[in-house]
Design a protein around this motif. Structure first.
Motif, mmCIF file in Angstrom:
data_model
loop_
_atom_site.group_PDB
_atom_site.id
_atom_site.type_symbol
_atom_site.label_atom_id
_atom_site.label_comp_id
_atom_site.label_asym_id
_atom_site.label_seq_id
_atom_site.Cartn_x
_atom_site.Cartn_y
_atom_site.Cartn_z
ATOM 1 N N MET A 169 0.835 -1.197 0.000
ATOM 2 C CA MET A 169 0.000 0.000 0.000
ATOM 3 C C MET A 169 0.877 1.257 0.000
ATOM 4 N N ALA A 170 1.949 1.242 0.813
ATOM 5 C CA ALA A 170 2.820 2.422 0.898
ATOM 6 C C ALA A 170 3.449 2.721 -0.471
ATOM 7 N N TYR A 171 3.862 1.671 -1.200
ATOM 8 C CA TYR A 171 4.492 1.923 -2.500
ATOM 9 C C TYR A 171 3.459 2.311 -3.559
ATOM 10 N N LEU A 172 2.236 1.774 -3.440
ATOM 11 C CA LEU A 172 1.193 2.215 -4.373
ATOM 12 C C LEU A 172 0.962 3.716 -4.162
ATOM 13 N N GLU A 173 0.965 4.118 -2.892
ATOM 14 C CA GLU A 173 0.771 5.537 -2.572
ATOM 15 C C GLU A 173 1.959 6.363 -3.072
ATOM 16 N N PHE A 174 3.165 5.817 -2.880
ATOM 17 C CA PHE A 174 4.369 6.526 -3.344
ATOM 18 C C PHE A 174 4.310 6.721 -4.861
ATOM 19 N N GLU A 175 3.880 5.666 -5.562
ATOM 20 C CA GLU A 175 3.804 5.774 -7.026
ATOM 21 C C GLU A 175 2.819 6.866 -7.449
ATOM 22 N N THR A 176 1.696 6.968 -6.702
ATOM 23 C CA THR A 176 0.691 7.983 -7.048
ATOM 24 C C THR A 176 1.286 9.385 -6.947
ATOM 25 N N MET A 177 2.318 9.533 -6.102
ATOM 26 C CA MET A 177 2.897 10.864 -5.931
ATOM 27 C C MET A 177 3.778 11.274 -7.119
ATOM 28 N N GLY A 178 4.114 10.296 -7.977
ATOM 29 C CA GLY A 178 4.826 10.616 -9.215
ATOM 30 C C GLY A 178 6.268 11.078 -9.017
ATOM 31 N N ILE A 179 6.942 10.571 -7.977
ATOM 32 C CA ILE A 179 8.351 10.952 -7.738
ATOM 33 C C ILE A 179 9.243 9.805 -8.210
ATOM 34 N N ASP A 180 10.293 10.126 -8.993
ATOM 35 C CA ASP A 180 11.122 9.070 -9.590
ATOM 36 C C ASP A 180 11.945 8.293 -8.578
ATOM 37 N N ARG A 181 12.579 9.041 -7.677
ATOM 38 C CA ARG A 181 13.560 8.404 -6.792
ATOM 39 C C ARG A 181 13.394 8.897 -5.368
ATOM 40 N N VAL A 182 13.549 7.988 -4.401
ATOM 41 C CA VAL A 182 13.376 8.416 -3.009
ATOM 42 C C VAL A 182 14.380 9.520 -2.674
ATOM 43 N N ARG A 183 13.948 10.394 -1.772
ATOM 44 C CA ARG A 183 14.816 11.525 -1.425
ATOM 45 C C ARG A 183 15.400 11.381 -0.020
ATOM 46 N N THR A 184 15.307 10.196 0.542
ATOM 47 C CA THR A 184 15.873 9.945 1.869
ATOM 48 C C THR A 184 17.338 9.533 1.724
ATOM 49 N N GLU A 185 18.053 9.462 2.868
ATOM 50 C CA GLU A 185 19.432 8.961 2.821
ATOM 51 C C GLU A 185 19.423 7.457 2.596
ATOM 52 N N ARG A 186 18.415 6.791 3.152
ATOM 53 C CA ARG A 186 18.329 5.327 3.002
ATOM 54 C C ARG A 186 16.880 4.892 3.169
ATOM 55 N N SER A 187 16.374 4.165 2.199
ATOM 56 C CA SER A 187 15.049 3.562 2.350
ATOM 57 C C SER A 187 15.170 2.075 2.067
ATOM 58 N N VAL A 188 14.536 1.272 2.912
ATOM 59 C CA VAL A 188 14.657 -0.178 2.765
ATOM 60 C C VAL A 188 13.267 -0.810 2.801
ATOM 61 N N ALA A 189 13.040 -1.750 1.877
ATOM 62 C CA ALA A 189 11.782 -2.509 1.842
ATOM 63 C C ALA A 189 12.080 -3.931 2.296
ATOM 64 N N TYR A 190 11.427 -4.358 3.354
ATOM 65 C CA TYR A 190 11.654 -5.708 3.890
ATOM 66 C C TYR A 190 10.463 -6.600 3.566
ATOM 67 N N ILE A 191 10.743 -7.879 3.343
ATOM 68 C CA ILE A 191 9.672 -8.873 3.223
ATOM 69 C C ILE A 191 9.836 -9.813 4.409
ATOM 70 N N ASP A 192 8.932 -9.710 5.366
ATOM 71 C CA ASP A 192 9.100 -10.512 6.574
ATOM 72 C C ASP A 192 7.780 -10.998 7.190
ATOM 73 N N HIS A 193 6.683 -10.313 6.906
ATOM 74 C CA HIS A 193 5.426 -10.668 7.569
ATOM 75 C C HIS A 193 4.734 -11.843 6.897
ATOM 76 N N ASN A 194 4.677 -11.698 5.586
ATOM 77 C CA ASN A 194 3.772 -12.515 4.826
ATOM 78 C C ASN A 194 4.564 -13.418 3.917
ATOM 79 N N THR A 195 5.256 -14.388 4.508
ATOM 80 C CA THR A 195 6.192 -15.155 3.691
ATOM 81 C C THR A 195 5.681 -16.554 3.362
#
Ligand code: MIC
Ligand code: SF4
Length: 646
Positions: A42-68
């Protein structure tokens, strides 16, 4: 006047607001973000809607851990989506099996003094190494990835002053349970909890992280430890000594409340069903028969925890009446257990070793038997969360968990004899092969984002109008958690990117007829008691009610992340001026509020119960930004509007 450690980090990241005005809105610059898969899609779908090419943070990490589990195509599709979106937009991707987000983030990415927000309520785990780390809704994380500020109300400052040293078999988990016993699940609301005093130096980083992790259960905005030589040694063992800085509060810092805990007086503690603050001594429950024991979760799955568990299990066999699961927190932990032979000791005892993931903590398998007693080293024991509606879940330390697994009953771990000496390695095994770096900006342009059929459109929100007339479609009591509002578990979690499907399970724990009734009513109002929306950060607990037509939630009080999620979803959170008015309202009553916009300005609205003809004053304290979000219908709509205006 000196500053507390949290105030110093806030000051250094302040975009707007006044740190001396407690309760007022402040905006913070965010250095790092993390997401996990259950909230990440959901967070990335929302991020995509914002139309920004690249994250502007120093570090962003996507983890897969809940639903494996990948019990169908849904999870696998979500994982592929997150992997592709991460690669394209400059986000590191931690593959399934690499570990639980908070554990891996602490090991590989966390930096003292930096700000971190994560779409998971246990993000404050980072406070164990002196980060200022907050749990947030997915949309807030999306905005931060896009370079936007993170808004919170300036918290009060609490200090827990530690003296003494923990005795054998008394652990950091018992410290967490002790503070829950003292403060309760709402005692930390509106506060940052700083851990200080001479006792801090006796606690290792994993122990500190257990404590900041469970600060979430207090309702605290976050929790933090100073960054000292212990922190330095941890980062050095991770090959990251260069990330270390010394951080501490000023000696003359002023706190709103100081709580003293003498570590040497604590005993092994246990939280009874169904709340983490329902705490008694382990001794007082001795002899209670146990069916299941689970060791792991972001609270207690570090190498230190696992080495202690292995040492206690070594040469012993678990009770035939007990099923024991162990989930190490990360690939680093698991591979080091394998290397030193501790894994063999664990397996020889009869334990089941699960994947390095959240697993049973979020009800992904390992649900207890009917009415079963389950002892877990986790942080939440909310009703139904384990996947078995009538299970009785208790929260304990790894040591107490082992004692129960061996004896088949609740047992004071002190009876296990002496704790074998644990030789803690000076260097961890570093292998980042399961962390995928993003593509470079040029390559990223041509990359395609992969979407599966389970990913459904983000639901449309409705702007708040000047008058509301709707039925009171659900009345619930105190301490309603987001697990009540939007349950998780193996059957439901695969649908986190499919709001229409999820909506069938909304409030299932309280009232299975709710989704049908809400839909039939068209739009509705929910009434709740104290601390409504505590627990998980899942914005689904706001998005799904929004999809089902909920326009307003009126309570005695709200939990911090949930109230932000409600506003972000365009649902208006209001509180009773007089909490006793809660008793007067009945499910099924027709309610109305007029002059909503004027009320937003004055901080007060009047609720009319058309069924009884009575009126009640309601309180609202919205900032200008929040009013604009509610009028726009959601944070997404508002962000789009601002974008169009600029
Ligand atoms: C939890 O512990 O409840 C979760 C699952 O980690 C949640 C996030 C979610 O619901 O996806 C949390 O704590 O925020
Ligand atoms: Fe995962 Fe449980 Fe931690 Fe939530 S509390 S992040 S489900 S391990």
């Amino acid at each position: 006047m000196g500053l507390t450690l949290a105030q110093k980090i806030i000051q250094a990241h302040l975009i707007s607001g006044d740190i001396s005005a407690v309760g007022s809105e402040i905006a913070l610059r965010i250095d790092q973000t993390l997401t996990q898969d259950a909230t990440g899609t959901m967070a990335y779908l929302e991020f995509e809607t914002m139309g920004i090419d690249r994250v502007r943070t120093e570090r962003s990490v996507a983890y897969i851990d809940h639903n494996t589990l990948q019990s169908g195509f849904e999870n696998a599709d979500d994982h592929r989506y997150i992997q592709s979106v991460a690669k394209k937009h400059g986000i590191y991707f931690s593959r399934p099996g690499n570990g639980i987000c908070h554990q891996v983030h602490l090991e590989r990415f966390g930096i003292p003094g930096k700000t971190l927000i994560g779409s998971d309520s246990h993000t404050p785990t980072g406070g164990g190494i002196g980060m200022l780390a907050f749990g947030a809704g997915g949309l807030d994380v999306a905005v931060a990835m896009g370079g936007g500020a993170y808004y919170i109300n300036m918290p009060k400052m609490y200090k827990v002053n530690l003296t003494g040293k923990l005795r054998e078999f008394v652990t950091a988990k018992d410290v967490s349970l002790e503070i829950l016993r003292i403060l309760s699940v709402k005692g930390g609301v509106g506060a940052i909890i700083e851990w200080g005093g001479e006792g801090v130096a006796t606690l290792s980083v994993p122990e500190r992280a257990t404590i900041t992790n469970m600060g979430t259960e207090l309702g605290a905005t976050t929790s933090i430890f100073p960054s000292d030589e212990v922190t330095r040694a941890f980062l050095k063992a991770e090959g990251r000594e260069a990330d270390w800085v010394a951080l501490a509060s000023d000696p003359d810092a002023v706190y709103d409340r100081v709580i003293d805990i003498d570590l040497s007086t604590l005993k092994p503690l246990i939280a009874c069903p169904h709340m983490p603050d329902n705490v008694v001594t382990v001794e007082s429950l001795k002899g209670t028969k146990v069916d299941q024991v689970c060791i792991g979760s972001c609270t207690n799955s570090s190498l230190l925890d696992m080495l202690k568990v292995a040492a206690l299990l070594k040469g012993r066999t678990i009770s035939p009446e007990v099923s024991l699961s162990i989930s190490p927190g990360s690939k680093q932990v698991l591979s080091m257990l394998a290397e030193c032979g501790a894994l063999t000791d664990i397996l020889a005892s009869g334990a089941r070793v699960l994947e390095c993931a959240c697993g049973p903590c979020i009800g992904m398998g390992f649900s207890p038997n009917s009415a079963g007693v389950s002892l877990r080293t986790f942080n939440r024991n909310f009703e139904g969360r384990s996947g078995t509606a009538d299970a009785k879940v208790y929260l304990v330390s790894p040591e107490t968990a082992v004692a129960a697994a061996l004896t088949g009953e609740i047992t004071d771990p002190c009876l296990l004899g002496h704790m074998p000496e644990i030789v803690f390695p000076e260097a961890f095994r570093i292998d980042d092969s399961a962390i995928l770096a993003p593509a470079d900006p040029e390559e990223a342009k041509s990359l395609e984002v992969l979407r599966g059929p389970n990913i459904k459109k983000f639901p449309d929100s409705v702007p708040q109008e000047d008058a509301i007339r709707a039925e009171l479609i659900l009345k619930v009591g105190d301490n309603i958690t987001t697990d009540h509002i939007m349950p998780a578990g193996a059957k439901i979690l695969p649908y986190r990117s499919n709001i229409p499907h999820l909506s069938q399970f909304c409030f299932g724990v309280c009232d299975k007829t709710f989704p049908e009734r809400a839909k039939a009513a068209g739009q509705g109002i929910i009434v709740g008691g104290i601390n409504y929306g505590q627990g998980s950060s899942r914005e689904h607990a706001a998005l799904v009610p929004m999809y089902l037509g909920v326009r307003v939630v009126i309570t005695k009080s709200f939990a911090r992340i949930h109230v932000a999620n409600l506003i972000n979803a365009g649902i208006m959170p209001l509180t009773f001026r007089d909490p006793a008015d809660y008793d007067e309202l009945n499910q099924g009553d027709m309610l109305s509020i007029s002059n909503v916009y004027e009320g937003m300005e004055h901080g007060e609205m009047t609720l009319t119960d058309e069924t009884t003809g009575k009126t009640y004053p309601l309180v609202c304290q919205f900032t200008d930004r929040q009013k604009a979000i509610l009028k726009a219908g959601s944070l997404l709509q508002y962000t789009k509007q601002i974008g169009e205006e600029n």
